[in-house]
Design an enzyme around this catalytic site. Sequence first.
Site, PDB file in Angstrom:
ATOM      1  N   SER A   1       0.869  -1.180   0.000  1.00  0.00           N
ATOM      2  CA  SER A   1       0.000   0.000   0.000  1.00  0.00           C
ATOM      3  C   SER A   1       0.903   1.225   0.000  1.00  0.00           C
ATOM      4  CB  SER A   1      -0.843  -0.011   1.284  1.00  0.00           C
ATOM      5  OG  SER A   1      -1.458   1.239   1.497  1.00  0.00           O
TER       6      SER A   1
ATOM      7  N   TYR B   1      -1.359  -1.669  10.561  1.00  0.00           N
ATOM      8  CA  TYR B   1      -1.465  -1.826   9.106  1.00  0.00           C
ATOM      9  C   TYR B   1      -0.203  -1.292   8.427  1.00  0.00           C
ATOM     10  CZ  TYR B   1      -3.635  -1.463   4.427  1.00  0.00           C
ATOM     11  OH  TYR B   1      -3.946  -1.585   3.076  1.00  0.00           O
TER      12      TYR B   1
ATOM     13  N   LYS C   1       2.578  -3.259   6.166  1.00  0.00           N
ATOM     14  CA  LYS C   1       2.751  -2.942   4.747  1.00  0.00           C
ATOM     15  C   LYS C   1       4.189  -2.491   4.446  1.00  0.00           C
ATOM     16  CE  LYS C   1      -1.399  -3.991   3.291  1.00  0.00           C
ATOM     17  NZ  LYS C   1      -1.617  -5.139   2.394  1.00  0.00           N
TER      18      LYS C   1
HETATM   19  N1  NAP Z   1      -8.698  -0.674  -1.002  1.00  0.00           N
HETATM   20  C1  NAP Z   1      -7.666   0.120  -0.871  1.00  0.00           C
HETATM   21  O1  NAP Z   1      -7.799   1.358  -0.912  1.00  0.00           O
HETATM   22  C2  NAP Z   1      -6.294  -0.468  -0.702  1.00  0.00           C
HETATM   23  C3  NAP Z   1      -5.209   0.403  -0.741  1.00  0.00           C
HETATM   24  C4  NAP Z   1      -3.933  -0.094  -0.595  1.00  0.00           C
HETATM   25  C5  NAP Z   1      -3.741  -1.447  -0.414  1.00  0.00           C
HETATM   26  N2  NAP Z   1      -4.796  -2.284  -0.371  1.00  0.00           N
HETATM   27  C6  NAP Z   1      -4.521  -3.708  -0.154  1.00  0.00           C
HETATM   28  O2  NAP Z   1      -5.103  -4.461  -1.191  1.00  0.00           O
HETATM   29  C7  NAP Z   1      -5.412  -5.768  -0.708  1.00  0.00           C
HETATM   30  C8  NAP Z   1      -6.855  -6.109  -1.090  1.00  0.00           C
HETATM   31  O3  NAP Z   1      -7.709  -5.194  -0.443  1.00  0.00           O
HETATM   32  P1  NAP Z   1      -9.159  -4.787  -0.988  1.00  0.00           P
HETATM   33  O4  NAP Z   1      -9.283  -3.339  -0.792  1.00  0.00           O
HETATM   34  O5  NAP Z   1      -9.401  -5.389  -2.312  1.00  0.00           O
HETATM   35  O6  NAP Z   1     -10.063  -5.495   0.115  1.00  0.00           O
HETATM   36  P2  NAP Z   1     -11.518  -6.169   0.064  1.00  0.00           P
HETATM   37  O7  NAP Z   1     -12.302  -5.704  -1.096  1.00  0.00           O
HETATM   38  O8  NAP Z   1     -12.066  -5.997   1.426  1.00  0.00           O
HETATM   39  O9  NAP Z   1     -11.152  -7.688  -0.192  1.00  0.00           O
HETATM   40  C9  NAP Z   1     -10.376  -8.406   0.707  1.00  0.00           C
HETATM   41  C10 NAP Z   1     -10.278  -9.834   0.228  1.00  0.00           C
HETATM   42  O10 NAP Z   1      -9.456 -10.577   1.134  1.00  0.00           O
HETATM   43  C11 NAP Z   1     -10.194 -11.719   1.596  1.00  0.00           C
HETATM   44  N3  NAP Z   1      -9.706 -11.991   2.939  1.00  0.00           N
HETATM   45  C12 NAP Z   1      -9.848 -11.246   4.047  1.00  0.00           C
HETATM   46  N4  NAP Z   1      -9.226 -11.823   5.081  1.00  0.00           N
HETATM   47  C13 NAP Z   1      -8.652 -12.954   4.599  1.00  0.00           C
HETATM   48  C14 NAP Z   1      -7.863 -13.976   5.176  1.00  0.00           C
HETATM   49  N5  NAP Z   1      -7.550 -13.966   6.456  1.00  0.00           N
HETATM   50  N6  NAP Z   1      -7.446 -14.992   4.376  1.00  0.00           N
HETATM   51  C15 NAP Z   1      -7.777 -15.020   3.072  1.00  0.00           C
HETATM   52  N7  NAP Z   1      -8.521 -14.082   2.480  1.00  0.00           N
HETATM   53  C16 NAP Z   1      -8.951 -13.060   3.242  1.00  0.00           C
HETATM   54  C17 NAP Z   1     -11.654 -11.355   1.447  1.00  0.00           C
HETATM   55  O11 NAP Z   1     -12.485 -12.457   1.195  1.00  0.00           O
HETATM   56  P3  NAP Z   1     -13.257 -13.373   2.261  1.00  0.00           P
HETATM   57  O12 NAP Z   1     -14.058 -12.455   3.117  1.00  0.00           O
HETATM   58  O13 NAP Z   1     -14.084 -14.251   1.358  1.00  0.00           O
HETATM   59  O14 NAP Z   1     -12.178 -14.113   2.975  1.00  0.00           O
HETATM   60  C18 NAP Z   1     -11.602 -10.540   0.151  1.00  0.00           C
HETATM   61  O15 NAP Z   1     -11.580 -11.387  -0.971  1.00  0.00           O
HETATM   62  C19 NAP Z   1      -5.145  -5.742   0.801  1.00  0.00           C
HETATM   63  O16 NAP Z   1      -3.904  -6.304   1.078  1.00  0.00           O
HETATM   64  C20 NAP Z   1      -5.126  -4.263   1.118  1.00  0.00           C
HETATM   65  O17 NAP Z   1      -4.349  -3.968   2.243  1.00  0.00           O
HETATM   66  C21 NAP Z   1      -6.064  -1.825  -0.504  1.00  0.00           C
END
Ligand code: NAP
Length: 259
Positions: free
Chosen positions: A147, A160, A164
């Site tokens: 991130s 977090y 990261k």
């Molecule tokens: N969104 C942002 O603005 C943003 C920015 C920077 C970085 N990121 C990073 O991008 C990545 C994806 O985030 P996102 O925003 O796409 O989140 P999201 O839409 O909430 O999706 C998270 C995914 O992870 C799964 N998950 C959660 N806990 C888990 C676990 N313990 N084991 C396996 N799967 C798990 C969830 O599915 P289930 O509930 O089915 O397990 C879901 O498929 C993360 O690492 C996050 O830190 C996101």
Amino acid sequence: MIKEKFNLTGKVAIITGASKGIGEAMARGLAEFGATVVVSSRKQAAVDAVAKQFQAEGLTAIGIECHVAKPDHREKLIEKVMEKYGRIDILINNAGTNPYFGPIHKMPENLYQKTMDININSALALSNLVYPIMQAQGGGSIIHISSIEGIHSSAMMAAYDISKHALIALGKNQAIEWGRHNIRVNTICPGYVKTKLSEALLSNEELMKSFEKNCALGRYSTPDEMAGLAVFLASDASSYMTGSTIVNDGGLLHAPLFG
Ligand SMILES: NC(=O)c1ccc[n+]([C@@H]2O[C@H](COP(=O)([O-])OP(=O)(O)OC[C@H]3O[C@@H](n4cnc5c(N)ncnc54)[C@H](OP(=O)(O)O)[C@@H]3O)[C@@H](O)[C@H]2O)c1
């Protein structure tokens, strides 16, 4: 042909946290470029639904449940993929969580530990499981999803942010140790992406005002805007890239220091 280097046909990719959000978009991107994708998350029904949708679109996908913080789930995931396909070319460590928003000195130890287990320790453990497989195959591509919080810290997000930052360091160390086996490891740092995880941040009006003012593109991204980079890093088009940290944030990290 350079275009051919983006072709992922014959490659098997595992994407954790792929039942929605960024993980689902990256899985779709890889599948559209020909990869066989293993859609993984904690819930079998959720990953089955995504895999079924991909199959209906003519893509090759299966869903395998894996809670990334559980060692037996991680081992089963790799075992099942090897049983079914006999190879693993791409691993995207995307599953992430952010369960605590508050000051460092009040951070509950269990939430700190949970964040570390899911965001960083699982990426290390899963990488170590695919390492001998990729080594025997003559190479592979591992992608960590960190991130901009892995580069520039924000108040109230210590656990977090620490996880990261660590993910970026892990990728660099793996790149150094595994490069001679043609295993490349790169890290993507998304900015603000509209997903379930970012819901609370994106619905905070005060924060969004400051964000829109400071982000060069003036908007958050959609998950599919993260997918092209994943395809590139997974493919031979990035064959000379390893140990890199690539920011995809609409210019947010270049926010003006004054004004
Ligand atoms: N969104 C942002 O603005 C943003 C920015 C920077 C970085 N990121 C990073 O991008 C990545 C994806 O985030 P996102 O925003 O796409 O989140 P999201 O839409 O909430 O999706 C998270 C995914 O992870 C799964 N998950 C959660 N806990 C888990 C676990 N313990 N084991 C396996 N799967 C798990 C969830 O599915 P289930 O509930 O089915 O397990 C879901 O498929 C993360 O690492 C996050 O830190 C996101």
